[in-house]
Scaffold this active site. Structure first.
Site, mmCIF file in Angstrom:
data_model
loop_
_atom_site.group_PDB
_atom_site.id
_atom_site.type_symbol
_atom_site.label_atom_id
_atom_site.label_comp_id
_atom_site.label_asym_id
_atom_site.label_seq_id
_atom_site.Cartn_x
_atom_site.Cartn_y
_atom_site.Cartn_z
ATOM 1 N N TYR A 146 0.835 -1.204 0.000
ATOM 2 C CA TYR A 146 0.000 0.000 0.000
ATOM 3 C C TYR A 146 0.872 1.258 0.000
ATOM 4 O O TYR A 146 0.728 2.134 -0.863
ATOM 5 C CB TYR A 146 -0.928 -0.007 1.228
ATOM 6 N N ASN A 175 -3.015 9.964 10.644
ATOM 7 C CA ASN A 175 -4.175 9.094 10.891
ATOM 8 C C ASN A 175 -5.496 9.848 10.726
ATOM 9 O O ASN A 175 -5.931 10.554 11.639
ATOM 10 C CB ASN A 175 -4.071 8.470 12.282
#
Ligand code: UDP
Length: 342
Positions: A146, A175
């Site tokens: 990823y 995040n």
């Protein structure tokens, strides 16, 4: 006097978590938006409005038609597969969706003479690092397919800006968290792997407990530290990056971190959710110490100073209590909404 009309923006992945918030905020500022999304969860998420093209980036005809029919002038590109663990198990689909998909989009942009692109990148391009605040010039060393797929697209963007007059800004999120319950938008993945939604589910009685993955990291309370950033702040940064391109203040290629520069540990997140749950009359929940999750770095916190200098971007909603309170409200008010894919 009439206001000059705003350019139309193609938002790939505009049905996903960050894409849907950004599309909403763009419309609120008066930008016509065309969402291009394959809806891999095969359901129609909340907040999805017309014009909407359901197609994959590999479908060149659908891309050409979306750009021509709606007179698109710039692109914000979110469409991607986003699960680190899944990317380790199935790297080919990640390189296909994320790298080949981006190549197809760039080719379509070139065919139509479009030269402004904001790209959804990730802090996963950095891999394991021990610096307290990660700057954009830290070495790129992704530890998963990823992260590598996003780093590869960034490299392609740098090459294409040099070769073909593209102007592109890659935004590396730390995040992403929070929600916009006032717009019925929030984070919902199937299966859920992210800490904040999982803890909220535990507090709402939808899980028996929350696991803490690793208690012996070199951090003050022994649990991993992450830089949680509210999705509304992320959406705002995309619009500022887009406007810098459209107004000619930015050209060529650049990458900017999007984070707060403040870390929160897994235990701090759990405490913040517990406090919100008790405030709402929901239950306390069991917390179980479990083994480290493979591949988790101890600390990932952004040096976000460049985004402030270059975009004037300053997070407004990203203190942990606000992130948790918005995410909690979204889950409490919209428990049955279909999942976002990204
Ligand atoms: N985490 C945890 N329990 C869970 C899910 C996550 O302790 O059930 C930890 C995870 O190990 C990491 C942090 O929470 O240290 C944030 O994980 P998340 O998957 O939300 O985001 P990531 O940082 O992996 O992108």
């Amino acid at each position: 006097m009439t206001t000059p009309s705003r350019p139309t923006i193609l938002v790939t992945g505009g049905a996903g978590f960050i894409g849907s918030h950004t599309a909403h905020q763009l419309r609120a500022r008066g930008y016509p938006v065309v969402v291009f999304d394959r809806l891999s969860n095969a359901s129609c998420p909340a907040g999805l409005v017309e014009p909407f093209v359901r197609a994959d980036l590999s479908d060149a005809n659908a891309l050409d038609a979306a750009i021509t029919d709606h007179q698109v002038q710039a692109v914000i590109h979110f469409a991607a597969s986003i699960e680190v663990g899944e990317s380790v198990r199935d790297p080919l689909s990640y390189y296909q969706n994320n790298v080949a998909g981006s190549l197809a989009l760039l080719a379509a942009m070139q065919r139509h003479g479009l030269c402004h692109l904001v790209f959804s990148s990730t802090a996963a391009v950095y891999g394991n690092t021990s610096v307290p605040l990660i700057p954009e010039n830290a070495p790129l060393a992704p530890t998963s397919p990823y992260g590598q797929s996003k780093a590869t697209v960034e490299r392609i963007l740098a090459d294409q800006t040099a070769a073909a007059g593209l102007n592109a800004t890659a935004l590396r999120y730390f995040n992403a968290a929070g929600a916009a319950p006032e717009w019925a938008l929030g984070e919902r993945h199937q299966p859920e792997t992210h800490l904040i939604p999982l803890v909220i589910q535990a507090a709402r009685g939808q899980r028996d407990h929350i696991a803490v993955f690793g208690q012996d990291y070199p951090t003050p309370d022994g649990t991993c530290i992450r830089d949680y950033i509210h999705v509304k702040d992320l959406a705002e940064a995309h619009i500022l990056a887009l406007e810098a391109l459209l107004e000619g203040r930015h050209d060529g290629y650049r990458a900017l971190n999007l984070g707060t520069g403040q870390g929160a540990s897994v235990r701090q997140v759990i405490d913040a959710v517990r406090s919100e749950a008790l405030h709402r009359g929901d239950r306390d929940f069991p917390v179980k110490d479990e083994a480290r999750r493979p591949g988790d770095p101890a600390r990932l916190v952004a040096d976000a100073s460049a985004a402030l200098v270059e975009l004037g971007w300053r997070p407004r909603y990203s203190d942990l209590a606000s992130i948790v309170s918005d995410a909690y409200r979204f889950f409490a008010e919209a428990p049955d909404k279909a999942p976002n894919k990204a």
